[in-house]
Write a protein that holds these residues in place. Structure first.
Motif, short mmCIF file in Angstrom:
data_model
loop_
_atom_site.label_atom_id
_atom_site.label_comp_id
_atom_site.label_asym_id
_atom_site.label_seq_id
_atom_site.Cartn_x
_atom_site.Cartn_y
_atom_site.Cartn_z
N VAL A 193 0.83 -1.20 0.00
CA VAL A 193 0.00 0.00 0.00
C VAL A 193 0.87 1.25 0.00
O VAL A 193 0.59 2.23 -0.71
CB VAL A 193 -0.95 0.00 1.22
N GLN A 194 1.94 1.22 0.78
CA GLN A 194 2.79 2.40 0.95
C GLN A 194 3.93 2.48 -0.06
O GLN A 194 4.76 3.38 0.01
CB GLN A 194 3.35 2.40 2.38
N LEU A 195 3.96 1.52 -1.00
CA LEU A 195 5.00 1.48 -2.04
C LEU A 195 6.41 1.42 -1.45
O LEU A 195 7.33 2.10 -1.89
CB LEU A 195 4.87 2.70 -2.96
N LYS A 196 6.56 0.54 -0.46
CA LYS A 196 7.86 0.37 0.19
C LYS A 196 8.49 -0.97 -0.20
O LYS A 196 7.80 -1.92 -0.51
CB LYS A 196 7.71 0.43 1.72
N ASN A 197 9.84 -0.99 -0.15
CA ASN A 197 10.60 -2.23 -0.35
C ASN A 197 10.37 -2.89 -1.70
O ASN A 197 10.35 -4.13 -1.82
CB ASN A 197 10.31 -3.23 0.78
N GLY A 198 10.17 -2.07 -2.73
CA GLY A 198 10.05 -2.60 -4.08
C GLY A 198 8.66 -3.12 -4.40
O GLY A 198 7.79 -3.25 -3.52
N ARG A 199 8.47 -3.43 -5.65
CA ARG A 199 7.17 -3.90 -6.11
C ARG A 199 6.99 -5.39 -5.80
O ARG A 199 7.95 -6.18 -5.92
CB ARG A 199 7.01 -3.67 -7.62
N PRO A 200 5.79 -5.80 -5.42
CA PRO A 200 5.57 -7.22 -5.13
C PRO A 200 5.67 -8.06 -6.40
O PRO A 200 5.28 -7.62 -7.48
CB PRO A 200 4.15 -7.25 -4.56
#
Length: 404
Positions: free
Chosen positions: A307-314
């Motif tokens: 949701v927060q666009l953290k740690n790269g794209r899933p």
């Protein structure tokens, strides 16, 4: 020529095309990519690649050449595959109904690679309905004529943009919010050099390209509603606009944009029985724990990162694993076979990817300076195009009655 290509075996078709190649012919490679970007750009936008898509196709058609072989053609439009690889490609094209459409491009004196790629995709089983297929193949042909003929490089850059601005194809498929600004900008430009370097023209082009992709998304969803029409009617959704809640919306009170990925996770949680007693990320984290890959806290953190666009794209496999848990919960009391559950899960994973991509696109366009009004009109295209698609597909959406 369609009937000829359909009647020949893959081996005969290869020999026929080889004989056509013996005739010397000059072909102009078109460098424009207005309205339709290369497919590879769209794959990148969706956090995948041509190789990954190709491997997925090979899972269904193992006789296709491996990605390493076909990548030679991707890297150089003029490169030729060997006889064996070419015949296997032709067998697949005939099986998917693509040969007739692609054969229409053989007599052209130009090559526009994006057009060939998209036409091949739309001519395959990408859509379930012939109307959808014909509509988008027709658009590709219009875009091909625009890029290769109407925007010929001999015109000069400024004249090209003027032609682009007046194009009926751009007017129909582009972003309405950019039309007035584009004409106003062209009115003050006086040279090809100015047109080449002008950022406003590029802004119009980018918005128009995303408008086309949003229209395509609307048609994909409308096409699916027709494919599963009996279920849609049974669920009382005949006049709904699916996935409308994923389109970014600006909240005038909070002065911020909605987050499509959050909306998508809320939607998914509701499918699995979420009662909103905790956040959807927590609910789904607890559900996801059942796959045994990680504990609920770890999964919840991952969902919050999405949701927060953290740690790269899933990765898609993560989206699919979560969707499988939801599918198992939603369909456990239904008479659903394993194949049906996997198809349902795959669709939900795709929806999550689309939502995540919409989040990134809106954020990127905001950073590039597009106004709230421009982005609102861009995102509004989805609802408008969905209604148009359903009208053309013969299942119009009834307008809600206004209370007196």
């Amino acid at each position: 020529m369609d009937s000829l290509f359909a009647s020949l075996s893959p081996e005969e078709l290869y020999e026929h095309l080889q004989s056509m190649d013996d005739v010397e012919k000059s072909v102009r490679v078109v460098g424009n990519s207005l309205l339709l970007p290369p497919l590879s750009n769209v794959y990148k936008l969706l956090h995948t690649s041509r190789e990954a898509v190709w491997d997925g196709m090979r899972a269904e058609m193992p006789f296709l050449p491996v990605a390493k072989t076909i990548s030679k053609a991707w890297g150089s439009p003029g490169a030729r595959l060997g006889r064996s690889a070419s015949i296997r490609m032709m067998r697949a094209a005939q099986g998917r109904g693509m040969v007739g459409v692609l054969s229409e491009f053989l007599d052209l004196d130009y090559l526009w690679v994006p057009g060939n790629e998209w036409a091949g995709l739309f001519a395959s089983d990408f859509f379930s309905q012939d109307i959808s297929k014909k509509f988008w193949i027709g658009f590709v042909k219009e875009a091909m004529h625009l890029n290769a003929i109407e925007l010929h490089p001999d015109l000069g850059r400024l004249r090209q943009w003027e032609v682009y601005a007046h194009s009926s194809t751009v007017n129909r498929f582009g972003c309405p919010a950019m039309r007035k600004a584009l004409f106003e900008r062209l009115a003050v430009l006086s040279s090809d050099k100015q047109a080449e370097l002008d950022s406003m023209l590029d802004r119009a082009h980018v918005a128009d390209t995303f408008a086309v992709l949003i229209r395509l998304l609307a048609w994909c969803v409308a096409d699916l509603t027709i494919e599963f029409w009996e279920q849609i009617e049974r669920d009382g959704m005949a006049h709904d606009i699916p996935l409308q809640e994923l389109m970014p919306v600006f909240d005038e009170v909070d002065q911020e944009w909605s987050v499509p990925m959050q909306s998508a996770l809320d939607r998914l949680a509701k499918m699995a029985g979420w009662q909103q007693k905790q956040k959807s990320t927590r609910f789904l984290g607890l559900l996801w724990e059942r796959d045994g890959m990680a504990d609920a806290d770890s999964h919840t953190r991952s969902l919050r990162d999405w949701v927060q666009l953290k740690n790269g794209r899933p990765e898609f496999k993560s989206l699919l694993r979560l969707s499988r848990m939801v599918a198992a919960e939603k369909l456990r009391s239904a008479d659903a076979d394993k194949g049906g559950m996997e198809q349902f899960a795959w669709y939900q994973a795709v929806i999550l990817r689309v939502a995540e991509t919409l989040t990134l696109v809106r954020l990127d366009l905001s950073k590039k300076g597009y106004t709230t009004a421009e982005l609102y009109e861009l995102m509004s295209i989805y609802q408008q195009e969905f209604r148009t698609a359903r009208d053309l597909l013969g299942k119009p959406i009834q307008l809600a009655e206004t209370a007196v």
